[in-house]
Design an enzyme around this catalytic site. Structure first.
Site, short mmCIF file in Angstrom:
data_model
loop_
_atom_site.label_atom_id
_atom_site.label_comp_id
_atom_site.label_asym_id
_atom_site.label_seq_id
_atom_site.Cartn_x
_atom_site.Cartn_y
_atom_site.Cartn_z
N CYS A 7 0.87 -1.19 0.00
CA CYS A 7 0.00 0.00 0.00
C CYS A 7 0.90 1.23 0.00
O CYS A 7 2.08 1.15 -0.37
CB CYS A 7 -0.99 -0.01 1.17
SG CYS A 7 -0.24 0.04 2.80
N ASN A 10 2.32 1.44 4.31
CA ASN A 10 2.63 0.15 4.96
C ASN A 10 2.34 0.22 6.46
O ASN A 10 3.03 -0.40 7.27
CB ASN A 10 4.08 -0.29 4.70
CG ASN A 10 4.38 -1.73 5.12
OD1 ASN A 10 5.51 -2.05 5.46
ND2 ASN A 10 3.41 -2.61 5.10
N CYS A 12 -1.41 0.88 7.39
CA CYS A 12 -2.85 0.62 7.56
C CYS A 12 -3.32 -0.63 6.82
O CYS A 12 -3.66 -1.63 7.43
CB CYS A 12 -3.67 1.82 7.09
SG CYS A 12 -3.43 3.30 8.08
N ARG A 13 -3.34 -0.58 5.48
CA ARG A 13 -3.96 -1.66 4.71
C ARG A 13 -3.06 -2.88 4.52
O ARG A 13 -3.50 -4.01 4.78
CB ARG A 13 -4.40 -1.13 3.33
CG ARG A 13 -5.52 -0.13 3.40
CD ARG A 13 -5.69 0.64 2.11
NE ARG A 13 -4.55 1.52 1.86
CZ ARG A 13 -4.39 2.27 0.79
NH1 ARG A 13 -5.30 2.24 -0.17
NH2 ARG A 13 -3.35 3.06 0.66
N SER A 14 -1.83 -2.68 4.03
CA SER A 14 -1.02 -3.87 3.73
C SER A 14 -0.60 -4.66 4.98
O SER A 14 -0.49 -5.89 4.88
CB SER A 14 0.19 -3.52 2.85
OG SER A 14 1.03 -2.57 3.44
N ASP A 123 -8.43 3.94 1.31
CA ASP A 123 -7.42 4.27 2.31
C ASP A 123 -8.13 4.73 3.58
O ASP A 123 -8.80 5.76 3.58
CB ASP A 123 -6.55 5.39 1.74
CG ASP A 123 -5.42 5.76 2.66
OD1 ASP A 123 -5.41 5.29 3.82
OD2 ASP A 123 -4.52 6.51 2.23
#
Ligand code: 4NP
Length: 152
Positions: A7, A10, A12-14, A123
Site C-alpha cells: 500500500c 505500509n 494501515c492496509r497492507s 485508504d
C-alpha cells in the site's frame, strides 16, 4: 509461494492484508512466505497504525510484530505475487518494473474478488470507521487469492 502486500504507507492496509493472509495460510497448512511494504518511505520502521492493530486483534490476529518498510525493486525478484491495494500503488510499483515478467507479478488485490473491475481498497487513514470494512474486503480477497493460487 512468496506474496508481498503493498500500500502507500505500509501502516494501515497492507499490514492487515499480511496478517490476514498469514493467519489463513497457517490454518490451511500452506508453507508460503508473506510480507508487506509501502510505496512511500515516511513510515519506515514504524508499527502498524493503532487502528489496524485494533481491528486485527478484534479478529484474533496479532500484527504487532510487523514494521513498515518501503518497497524496493529487488522485491520483484523476492516475490511471486505483488498484491497492491489501490490503483496508485499499481502505478507506482509497475513504474519500477524492469521487465514484463516483473510487471506481470503486480495485481490489484480486489481483482481476486471482482475480476477485471480494478477496484481500490479505500485508504482508511483519515477515516477511523473504515478499518472494519477494509478488514472484511481483505479477508474475502485473501480467501479468493488462496483459492486461485492453490489451483495454479
Ligand atoms: P496505508 O495508509 O497506505 O494503508 O498504510 C496510509 C498511511 C499513511 C498515509 C497515507 C495512507 N500518510 O499519508 O501518511
Amino acid at each position: 509461494m512468496r506474496i508481498l502486500m503493498v500500500c502507500l504507507g505500509n501502516i494501515c492496509r497492507s499490514p492487515l492484508a499480511e496478517g490476514i493472509l498469514k493467519q489463513k495460510i497457517h490454518e490451511q497448512g500452506l508453507n508460503w512466505t508473506v510480507d508487506s511494504a509501502g510505496t512511500g518511505f515516511w513510515h519506515a520502521g514504524e508499527l502498524p497504525d493503532r487502528r489496524s492493530i485494533l481491528v486485527a486483534r478484534q479478529h484474533g490476529i496479532d500484527i504487532t510484530d510487523q514494521r513498515a518498510r518501503q518497497f524496493q525493486p529487488a522485491d520483484f525478484d523476492r516475490f511471486d505475487h505483488i498484491l497492491v491495494m489501490d490503483v496508485h500503488n499499481f502505478q507506482d510499483v509497475t513504474r519500477l518494473a524492469a521487465a514484463d515478467t516483473q510487471r506481470e507479478k503486480v495485481e490489484l488485490i480486489l481483482n481476486f474478488l471482482h475480476p477485471g473491475d480494478d477496484l481500490s481498497v479505500p485508504d482508511p487513514y483519515y477515516d477511523d470507521n473504515g478499518f472494519e470494512e477494509v478488514f472484511q474486503m481483505l479477508d474475502a480477497a485473501c480467501d479468493r487469492f488462496i483459492g486461485a493460487a492453490t489451483r495454479e
